[in-house]
Design a protein around this motif. Structure first.
Motif, PDB file in Angstrom:
ATOM      1  N   ARG A 124      35.221  33.875  37.117  1.00 34.87           N
ATOM      2  CA  ARG A 124      35.495  32.742  37.997  1.00 34.87           C
ATOM      3  C   ARG A 124      37.006  32.535  38.127  1.00 34.87           C
ATOM      4  O   ARG A 124      37.514  32.240  39.195  1.00 34.87           O
ATOM      5  CB  ARG A 124      34.819  31.511  37.399  1.00 34.87           C
ATOM      6  CG  ARG A 124      34.581  30.331  38.205  1.00 34.87           C
ATOM      7  CD  ARG A 124      33.892  30.366  39.527  1.00 34.87           C
ATOM      8  NE  ARG A 124      32.574  30.868  39.673  1.00 34.87           N
ATOM      9  CZ  ARG A 124      32.142  31.484  40.781  1.00 34.87           C
ATOM     10  NH1 ARG A 124      32.908  31.674  41.802  1.00 34.87           N
ATOM     11  NH2 ARG A 124      30.923  31.920  40.874  1.00 34.87           N
ATOM     12  N   GLU A 125      37.710  32.718  37.032  1.00 36.08           N
ATOM     13  CA  GLU A 125      39.164  32.530  37.029  1.00 36.08           C
ATOM     14  C   GLU A 125      39.876  33.537  37.932  1.00 36.08           C
ATOM     15  O   GLU A 125      40.904  33.224  38.523  1.00 36.08           O
ATOM     16  CB  GLU A 125      39.718  32.616  35.597  1.00 36.08           C
ATOM     17  CG  GLU A 125      39.301  31.471  34.699  1.00 36.08           C
ATOM     18  CD  GLU A 125      37.897  31.623  34.110  1.00 36.08           C
ATOM     19  OE1 GLU A 125      37.218  32.653  34.344  1.00 36.08           O
ATOM     20  OE2 GLU A 125      37.460  30.680  33.420  1.00 36.08           O
TER      21      GLU A 125
ATOM     22  N   ALA B 188      43.049  34.437  42.856  1.00 33.59           N
ATOM     23  CA  ALA B 188      43.255  35.018  44.187  1.00 33.59           C
ATOM     24  C   ALA B 188      43.505  33.915  45.206  1.00 33.59           C
ATOM     25  O   ALA B 188      44.396  34.026  46.056  1.00 33.59           O
ATOM     26  CB  ALA B 188      42.041  35.855  44.590  1.00 33.59           C
ATOM     27  N   LYS B 189      42.730  32.856  45.123  1.00 35.49           N
ATOM     28  CA  LYS B 189      42.892  31.747  46.065  1.00 35.49           C
ATOM     29  C   LYS B 189      44.223  31.042  45.869  1.00 35.49           C
ATOM     30  O   LYS B 189      44.830  30.574  46.832  1.00 35.49           O
ATOM     31  CB  LYS B 189      41.728  30.783  45.953  1.00 35.49           C
ATOM     32  CG  LYS B 189      40.429  31.421  46.421  1.00 35.49           C
ATOM     33  CD  LYS B 189      39.445  30.367  46.834  1.00 35.49           C
ATOM     34  CE  LYS B 189      38.328  30.985  47.602  1.00 35.49           C
ATOM     35  NZ  LYS B 189      38.565  31.104  49.008  1.00 35.49           N
TER      36      LYS B 189
ATOM     37  N   ASN C 275      45.188  43.878  41.110  1.00 37.36           N
ATOM     38  CA  ASN C 275      45.688  43.186  39.923  1.00 37.36           C
ATOM     39  C   ASN C 275      45.245  43.940  38.666  1.00 37.36           C
ATOM     40  O   ASN C 275      44.083  43.916  38.286  1.00 37.36           O
ATOM     41  CB  ASN C 275      45.181  41.746  39.907  1.00 37.36           C
ATOM     42  CG  ASN C 275      45.829  40.910  38.834  1.00 37.36           C
ATOM     43  OD1 ASN C 275      46.163  41.408  37.772  1.00 37.36           O
ATOM     44  ND2 ASN C 275      45.996  39.639  39.122  1.00 37.36           N
ATOM     45  N   LYS C 276      46.183  44.591  38.017  1.00 32.10           N
ATOM     46  CA  LYS C 276      45.886  45.419  36.837  1.00 32.10           C
ATOM     47  C   LYS C 276      45.511  44.590  35.615  1.00 32.10           C
ATOM     48  O   LYS C 276      45.007  45.123  34.631  1.00 32.10           O
ATOM     49  CB  LYS C 276      47.087  46.320  36.498  1.00 32.10           C
ATOM     50  CG  LYS C 276      47.472  47.259  37.622  1.00 32.10           C
ATOM     51  CD  LYS C 276      46.398  48.246  37.929  1.00 32.10           C
ATOM     52  CE  LYS C 276      46.856  49.225  38.987  1.00 32.10           C
ATOM     53  NZ  LYS C 276      45.809  49.762  39.770  1.00 32.10           N
ATOM     54  N   GLU C 277      45.760  43.275  35.675  1.00 32.38           N
ATOM     55  CA  GLU C 277      45.400  42.410  34.549  1.00 32.38           C
ATOM     56  C   GLU C 277      43.922  42.043  34.555  1.00 32.38           C
ATOM     57  O   GLU C 277      43.401  41.553  33.560  1.00 32.38           O
ATOM     58  CB  GLU C 277      46.262  41.141  34.564  1.00 32.38           C
ATOM     59  CG  GLU C 277      47.727  41.421  34.316  1.00 32.38           C
ATOM     60  CD  GLU C 277      48.575  40.167  34.343  1.00 32.38           C
ATOM     61  OE1 GLU C 277      48.019  39.048  34.288  1.00 32.38           O
ATOM     62  OE2 GLU C 277      49.800  40.309  34.410  1.00 32.38           O
ATOM     63  N   LEU C 278      43.246  42.284  35.670  1.00 31.50           N
ATOM     64  CA  LEU C 278      41.824  41.974  35.763  1.00 31.50           C
ATOM     65  C   LEU C 278      40.989  43.156  35.292  1.00 31.50           C
ATOM     66  O   LEU C 278      41.360  44.314  35.498  1.00 31.50           O
ATOM     67  CB  LEU C 278      41.444  41.661  37.216  1.00 31.50           C
ATOM     68  CG  LEU C 278      42.122  40.465  37.878  1.00 31.50           C
ATOM     69  CD1 LEU C 278      41.671  40.345  39.330  1.00 31.50           C
ATOM     70  CD2 LEU C 278      41.852  39.180  37.121  1.00 31.50           C
TER      71      LEU C 278
ATOM     72  N   SER D  33      37.593  45.538  35.598  1.00 34.59           N
ATOM     73  CA  SER D  33      36.855  46.017  36.770  1.00 34.59           C
ATOM     74  C   SER D  33      35.754  45.034  37.144  1.00 34.59           C
ATOM     75  O   SER D  33      35.477  44.809  38.317  1.00 34.59           O
ATOM     76  CB  SER D  33      36.256  47.397  36.496  1.00 34.59           C
ATOM     77  OG  SER D  33      37.280  48.347  36.364  1.00 34.59           O
ATOM     78  N   GLN D  34      35.118  44.434  36.163  1.00 33.99           N
ATOM     79  CA  GLN D  34      34.079  43.444  36.418  1.00 33.99           C
ATOM     80  C   GLN D  34      34.658  42.242  37.163  1.00 33.99           C
ATOM     81  O   GLN D  34      34.106  41.806  38.178  1.00 33.99           O
ATOM     82  CB  GLN D  34      33.441  42.973  35.108  1.00 33.99           C
ATOM     83  CG  GLN D  34      32.379  41.896  35.323  1.00 33.99           C
ATOM     84  CD  GLN D  34      31.964  41.225  34.032  1.00 33.99           C
ATOM     85  OE1 GLN D  34      32.782  41.041  33.120  1.00 33.99           O
ATOM     86  NE2 GLN D  34      30.699  40.848  33.941  1.00 33.99           N
ATOM     87  N   GLN D  35      35.764  41.704  36.675  1.00 30.16           N
ATOM     88  CA  GLN D  35      36.395  40.542  37.310  1.00 30.16           C
ATOM     89  C   GLN D  35      36.812  40.863  38.740  1.00 30.16           C
ATOM     90  O   GLN D  35      36.578  40.090  39.667  1.00 30.16           O
ATOM     91  CB  GLN D  35      37.599  40.084  36.495  1.00 30.16           C
ATOM     92  CG  GLN D  35      37.242  39.542  35.140  1.00 30.16           C
ATOM     93  CD  GLN D  35      38.444  39.448  34.214  1.00 30.16           C
ATOM     94  OE1 GLN D  35      39.458  40.098  34.410  1.00 30.16           O
ATOM     95  NE2 GLN D  35      38.314  38.631  33.180  1.00 30.16           N
ATOM     96  N   SER D  36      37.423  42.016  38.928  1.00 25.51           N
ATOM     97  CA  SER D  36      37.897  42.430  40.242  1.00 25.51           C
ATOM     98  C   SER D  36      36.739  42.643  41.208  1.00 25.51           C
ATOM     99  O   SER D  36      36.752  42.157  42.345  1.00 25.51           O
ATOM    100  CB  SER D  36      38.723  43.707  40.099  1.00 25.51           C
ATOM    101  OG  SER D  36      39.148  44.172  41.342  1.00 25.51           O
ATOM    102  N   THR D  37      35.711  43.357  40.762  1.00 24.54           N
ATOM    103  CA  THR D  37      34.584  43.691  41.629  1.00 24.54           C
ATOM    104  C   THR D  37      33.806  42.453  42.050  1.00 24.54           C
ATOM    105  O   THR D  37      33.539  42.254  43.245  1.00 24.54           O
ATOM    106  CB  THR D  37      33.642  44.693  40.933  1.00 24.54           C
ATOM    107  OG1 THR D  37      34.395  45.859  40.593  1.00 24.54           O
ATOM    108  CG2 THR D  37      32.482  45.068  41.823  1.00 24.54           C
ATOM    109  N   ILE D  38      33.424  41.621  41.114  1.00 25.29           N
ATOM    110  CA  ILE D  38      32.678  40.408  41.455  1.00 25.29           C
ATOM    111  C   ILE D  38      33.536  39.513  42.346  1.00 25.29           C
ATOM    112  O   ILE D  38      33.044  38.944  43.325  1.00 25.29           O
ATOM    113  CB  ILE D  38      32.194  39.666  40.195  1.00 25.29           C
ATOM    114  CG1 ILE D  38      31.139  40.508  39.467  1.00 25.29           C
ATOM    115  CG2 ILE D  38      31.631  38.289  40.557  1.00 25.29           C
ATOM    116  CD1 ILE D  38      30.699  39.945  38.122  1.00 25.29           C
ATOM    117  N   GLY D  39      34.816  39.407  42.043  1.00 26.80           N
ATOM    118  CA  GLY D  39      35.711  38.599  42.871  1.00 26.80           C
ATOM    119  C   GLY D  39      35.799  39.105  44.301  1.00 26.80           C
ATOM    120  O   GLY D  39      35.733  38.323  45.250  1.00 26.80           O
TER     121      GLY D  39
END
Length: 129
Positions: free
Chosen positions: A22-23, A28-29, A45-48, A50-56
């Motif tokens: 969620r964060e 991104a927003k 964003n390399k700090e995210l 793959s799960q965070q990036s993909t779902i986002g």
């Protein structure tokens, strides 16, 4: 957790509650007002994870298409192939024994779009014969 007739209800787990998912969308927003810039932020964003990036990225895209204006979006067959590979893999890796209602919800939201894509592909193939 039990239902009205005393049967144990199936537990459904959601990935959008996993740490940082969620964060990532909030980040991104906060990064930009442009949906495309938000998407690039999630993608690159390399700090995210793959799960965070993909779902986002999926949630962001869905939010930007949730007002149905009837506009045509052009995707080539390779892009549709990759979307289907990703969707198919996600479906095959879902938790076991989901309630029929979950599968019905997913099916009812994708079947018309999938039919439209297949129908277009079939027409183009038959026109080239």
């Amino acid at each position: 957790m039990f239902n009205k007739i005393g049967k144990k209800e199936k537990e459904i787990t959601y990935r959008d509650t996993d740490s940082g998912v969620r964060e990532a969308l909030i980040g991104a927003k906060n990064h930009s007002n442009s949906p495309y810039e938000q998407f690039l932020w999630l993608k690159n964003n390399k700090e995210l994870s793959s799960q965070q990036s993909t779902i986002g990225m999926v949630e962001l895209a869905q939010m930007n298409f949730n007002v149905h204006k009837g506009e045509t979006i052009h995707l080539n067959d390779g892009e549709v192939d990759y979307l289907m590979r990703g969707l198919g893999d996600a479906l095959r890796h879902m938790q076991e024994d989901l309630p029929e209602g979950v599968w019905h919800y997913i099916k009812s939201h994708i079947e018309d779009s999938l039919e439209h894509a297949i129908k277009q592909s079939t027409k183009k193939a038959s026109n080239t014969d």
